[in-house]
Scaffold this active site. Sequence first.
Site, PDB file in Angstrom:
ATOM      1  CG  ASP A 106      16.692   6.567 -44.527  1.00 17.24           C
ATOM      2  OD1 ASP A 106      17.756   7.195 -44.393  1.00 17.24           O
ATOM      3  OD2 ASP A 106      15.717   6.988 -45.183  1.00 17.24           O
TER       4      ASP A 106
HETATM    5  N1  URA Z   1      16.736   7.717 -49.828  1.00 11.83           N
HETATM    6  C1  URA Z   1      16.016   7.633 -48.679  1.00 11.83           C
HETATM    7  O1  URA Z   1      15.105   8.394 -48.454  1.00 11.83           O
HETATM    8  N2  URA Z   1      16.352   6.648 -47.822  1.00 11.83           N
HETATM    9  C2  URA Z   1      17.331   5.752 -48.044  1.00 11.83           C
HETATM   10  O2  URA Z   1      17.565   4.874 -47.211  1.00 11.83           O
HETATM   11  C3  URA Z   1      18.053   5.865 -49.241  1.00 11.83           C
HETATM   12  C4  URA Z   1      17.733   6.857 -50.119  1.00 11.83           C
END
Ligand code: URA
Length: 242
Positions: A106
């Site tokens: 993310d």
């Molecule tokens: N899970 C999430 O919620 N965010 C990420 O960036 C990676 C795994």
Amino acid sequence: MNLKRLDKIIALNCNVSRKEARKLIKDAAVQVNGRPVMRAEELIDVDADEINVNGYNFTLKEHVYIMLHKPRGVISATRDPQKETVVDIIPDALKRRSLFPAGRLDRDTTGLLIITDDGAFCHQIMSPSHHVYKTYEAILSFPIYDEDIRKLEEGIVLDDGTECLPAKVKAFTKDGLPAAEIKIREGKYHQVKRMFAAVGNKVEQLHRSQIGSLRLDPSLAEGECRELTEEEKELVFSDELN
Ligand code: URA
């Protein structure tokens, strides 16, 4: 021997298109093992031959594999009209035309991301059937209870009914804050955040520390990257540390 067409190899290694590579060859700008080669379809041994383009020697590589310490605020995409991507921040010396991130973090997640131009390698990392565990450290809003850990380790069902594969979870505290290490071998959308939400918790900060047995190099500051060594590439598919 690992034979590949000369124009393909020039395009990959010199960050030019196939058309531009063919023009360089036609213009006699390319030498293979010290002799000019004018045929784009000439087969080159990527593991042994030496290529010189316009006076520069190239170490040939069919693919590149880059370890990036992804910083917060950058998106895991190849290109975007507005936002800075993880490929935008790769220095020119390591850039190739078809680089992409092997998986997604993310925008607000930091940590280990591999950038490559090898589709098969990427598929192996991402496909749950290859059992490559990704390790995350999550700072949480609330302490995590044994009962929550049990649910996550058995395979939690997310609030929208999505079933997750069993995870491995350890609770700890970081700078006095509740935290957990979680290992998963899938990459569903916002998976870790949604898994903790499903047990009534909230992820405040998320960092990926490891893929398989490959750990993020602690000497890389956020935004820095370097090429993986051959041994490190193998560690991705080893479960020694899991
Ligand atoms: N899970 C999430 O919620 N965010 C990420 O960036 C990676 C795994």
